[in-house]
Design a protein around this motif. Structure first.
Motif, PDB file in Angstrom:
ATOM      1  N   GLU A 195      -9.365  11.496   0.704  1.00 62.59           N
ATOM      2  CA  GLU A 195      -7.796  12.239   1.954  1.00 62.59           C
ATOM      3  C   GLU A 195      -9.090  11.755   3.004  1.00 62.59           C
ATOM      4  N   LYS A 255      -9.074  10.314   6.575  1.00 62.45           N
ATOM      5  CA  LYS A 255      -8.645   9.095   7.270  1.00 62.45           C
ATOM      6  C   LYS A 255      -9.704   8.084   7.857  1.00 62.45           C
ATOM      7  N   TRP A 297       0.863  -1.432   0.392  1.00 56.38           N
ATOM      8  CA  TRP A 297      -0.161   0.226   0.005  1.00 56.38           C
ATOM      9  C   TRP A 297       0.550   0.907   0.194  1.00 56.38           C
ATOM     10  N   LYS A 298       0.250   2.564  -0.417  1.00 55.37           N
ATOM     11  CA  LYS A 298       0.957   3.599  -0.239  1.00 55.37           C
ATOM     12  C   LYS A 298       1.581   3.931   1.038  1.00 55.37           C
ATOM     13  N   ASN A 299       0.749   3.973   2.099  1.00 60.27           N
ATOM     14  CA  ASN A 299       1.351   3.767   3.262  1.00 60.27           C
ATOM     15  C   ASN A 299       2.500   2.567   3.766  1.00 60.27           C
ATOM     16  N   GLY A 300       2.592   1.841   2.884  1.00 56.17           N
ATOM     17  CA  GLY A 300       3.275   0.488   3.658  1.00 56.17           C
ATOM     18  C   GLY A 300       3.049  -0.480   4.691  1.00 56.17           C
ATOM     19  N   LEU A 301       1.377  -0.041   5.046  1.00 52.85           N
ATOM     20  CA  LEU A 301       1.182  -1.207   6.091  1.00 52.85           C
ATOM     21  C   LEU A 301      -0.322  -2.344   5.679  1.00 52.85           C
ATOM     22  N   SER A 343      -4.590   4.134   3.133  1.00 49.56           N
ATOM     23  CA  SER A 343      -3.749   4.573   2.558  1.00 49.56           C
ATOM     24  C   SER A 343      -3.639   5.937   2.524  1.00 49.56           C
ATOM     25  N   SER A 344      -3.541   7.522   2.503  1.00 47.19           N
ATOM     26  CA  SER A 344      -4.709   8.515   2.150  1.00 47.19           C
ATOM     27  C   SER A 344      -4.220   9.116   0.986  1.00 47.19           C
ATOM     28  N   ALA A 357      -4.947  -2.308   9.930  1.00 50.92           N
ATOM     29  CA  ALA A 357      -3.620  -1.241   9.499  1.00 50.92           C
ATOM     30  C   ALA A 357      -4.794   0.439   8.867  1.00 50.92           C
ATOM     31  N   PRO A 358      -4.789   1.100   9.271  1.00 49.08           N
ATOM     32  CA  PRO A 358      -5.368   2.409   8.264  1.00 49.08           C
ATOM     33  C   PRO A 358      -5.288   2.744   7.242  1.00 49.08           C
ATOM     34  N   ASN A 396       0.501   7.236  -8.101  1.00 47.69           N
ATOM     35  CA  ASN A 396      -0.269   7.410  -7.469  1.00 47.69           C
ATOM     36  C   ASN A 396      -0.450   8.925  -7.415  1.00 47.69           C
TER      37      ASN A 396
END
Length: 184
Positions: free
Chosen positions: A92, A94, A13-17, A51-52, A48-49, A32
């Motif tokens: 965007e 959260k 994922w973009k956030n790596g999670l 990605s934004s 995991a959250p 992206n």
């Protein structure tokens, strides 16, 4: 063009999670920061959250597993527990996730909101359909779908050419992506 899920390697994922498999992106080769639209299959195996993705409209649909509860911007909740039922939200936002019972897989559409509008439609068989010109992708979520280029099985996708009919067999289910440019 038929796209086999097995030919789409997992990537972070973009956030790596977490991990995802990109099915299609437009324009080809975009990243992206510059895609118009993107379709992927995400593996969600932890809380995991997300990605934004500022400026992106997202739609998500549960494919496998018991789903999860999404908490958006700390105050709005949505239970993603019904398979194949698209849910739209702002990229965007959260987004925190609480798994219901084990890992899930979900279908994702992302569209750059300043340039286009996207829609995930659910088609069920048995039926024969003619995708309209705004249809950019047909994803076989369940069963078998015959296309002019060959059969799709669960996990396969198809980028239809104009005037290319498809036939959904009994119990088949397709997630159909339509993209329309914003009016100038």
């Amino acid at each position: 063009m038929i796209i086999r899920l097995a030919d789409c390697p997992p990537q972070p994922w973009k956030n790596g999670l977490g991990s995802t498999r990109e099915i299609a992106i437009h324009p080809d080769g975009a990243g992206n920061d510059d895609f118009l639209w993107r379709v992927s299959i995400a593996e969600v195996d932890s809380a995991a959250p997300f990605s934004s993705f500022p400026g992106i409209d997202r739609q998500i649909a549960l494919l496998d597993g018991n789903g999860f509860t999404m908490t958006l911007d700390d105050d709005r909740m949505h239970a993603l527990t019904t398979p194949f039922e698209p849910f739209a939200f702002a990229g965007e936002a959260k987004v925190a996730v609480t798994l219901v019972d084990g890992p899930t897989r979900d279908f994702n559409l992302m569209v750059r909101r300043t340039q286009a509008r996207g829609e995930v439609q659910v088609w069920q068989g048995p039926d024969t359909r003619m995708p309209d010109p705004s249809t950019v992708l047909v994803y076989c979520a369940r069963g078998v779908i015959d296309t002019t280029e060959g059969p799709l099985h669960a996990g396969d996708a198809w980028r239809p050419a104009p005037a290319s009919p498809l036939r959904l067999h009994h119990n088949a289910l397709a997630l159909v992506i339509r993209i329309e440019p914003n009016a100038s």
